[in-house]
Write an enzyme that holds these catalytic residues in place. Structure first.
Site, PDB file in Angstrom:
ATOM      1  N   LYS A 120      11.357  15.449  74.218  1.00 11.80           N
ATOM      2  CA  LYS A 120      10.148  15.884  74.926  1.00 11.80           C
ATOM      3  C   LYS A 120       9.842  17.350  74.645  1.00 11.80           C
ATOM      4  O   LYS A 120       8.694  17.710  74.335  1.00 11.80           O
ATOM      5  CB  LYS A 120      10.298  15.661  76.440  1.00 11.80           C
ATOM      6  CG  LYS A 120       9.018  15.995  77.223  1.00 11.80           C
ATOM      7  CD  LYS A 120       9.180  15.730  78.711  1.00 11.80           C
ATOM      8  CE  LYS A 120       9.948  16.828  79.381  1.00 11.80           C
ATOM      9  NZ  LYS A 120       9.943  16.732  80.860  1.00 11.80           N
ATOM     10  N   ASP A 138       5.948  13.288  79.959  1.00 14.03           N
ATOM     11  CA  ASP A 138       6.645  13.726  81.169  1.00 14.03           C
ATOM     12  C   ASP A 138       6.308  12.757  82.295  1.00 14.03           C
ATOM     13  O   ASP A 138       5.698  11.709  82.070  1.00 14.03           O
ATOM     14  CB  ASP A 138       6.261  15.167  81.522  1.00 14.03           C
ATOM     15  CG  ASP A 138       4.841  15.275  82.064  1.00 14.03           C
ATOM     16  OD1 ASP A 138       4.044  14.315  81.884  1.00 14.03           O
ATOM     17  OD2 ASP A 138       4.520  16.305  82.678  1.00 14.03           O
TER      18      ASP A 138
END
Length: 211
Positions: A120, A138
């Site tokens: 991420k 997220d």
């Protein structure tokens, strides 16, 4: 969700937010890397408060190494997990200097080799610092993708892979920021603001909240 709906969804988000970007405050790829590293399980507001003090004093790998781990902690002590974050940032600074000439690499494998940097975070750096068409998923993007029917999935990676497949190329670069901001301020977790949503009629969420 059909291709026509997806095109309409992103066209509206683009009209609503023509120039979306991160709410983390940064000036260089290295500053962004530090800010993103600090943002895990912390708010952007708290990170910005810390970096507003830190970056004028130390905003390069060399300068942060001069601060040392304990010195760095003094600037980030109010942020969750600050001990492990300080350790990882110090290790990252050493690696950047030893392997990358002090620069943040524009390469996923090299980014993910940095301490504390996962997929991420690498996606955020590649997208926000370097303009790559990556999408970092997220909690907000995961929620919006599932609620709307845009890219449903049981895991973060499933959602990311579906988004990469279904988001038209013209929208890919900004898709991450449109979706995260939409999830942060409109499609919120507990009581989504459906009445104020610019894509409500395109959304396939069965439990829409009436204004």
């Amino acid at each position: 969700m059909t291709k026509a709906k997806i095109n309409a969804l992103f066209s509206r988000l683009r009209a609503h937010m023509p120039e979306p970007t991160t709410e983390l405050e940064y000036g260089t790829p290295f500053e962004l890397l530090v800010a993103v590293a600090l943002s895990a399980q912390a708010t952007d507001v708290s990170v910005n408060k810390a970096t507003a003090r830190l970056f004028p004093v130390a905003n390069t790998p060399e300068a942060i190494l001069e601060l040392g781990e304990e010195g760095l902690k003094d600037y980030i002590r109010h942020i969750g997990l600050y001990n492990s974050k300080a350790a990882n940032i110090i290790k990252t600074c050493r690696i950047l200097l030893e392997r990358h000439g002090g620069e943040v690499p524009r390469d996923r494998k090299a980014l993910e080799a940095l301490p504390g940097v996962g997929r991420k975070t690498a996606n955020v750096i590649l997208n926000t610092a370097f303009g790559e068409p990556t999408i970092a998923v997220d909690t907000h993007i995961f929620r919006v993708s599932n609620r709307t029917g845009l890219a449903p999935g049981n895991t973060v990676r499933q959602v990311e892979d579906k988004l990469i497949r279904v988001v038209p190329d013209e929208f890919k670069r900004d898709a991450h920021h449109w979706l995260i901001l939409h999830g942060r301020y409109t499609c919120v977790a507990r009581k989504p603001r459906c009445g104020a949503c610019v894509i409500e009629d395109l959304c396939e969420f069965p439990d829409k909240v009436e204004p």
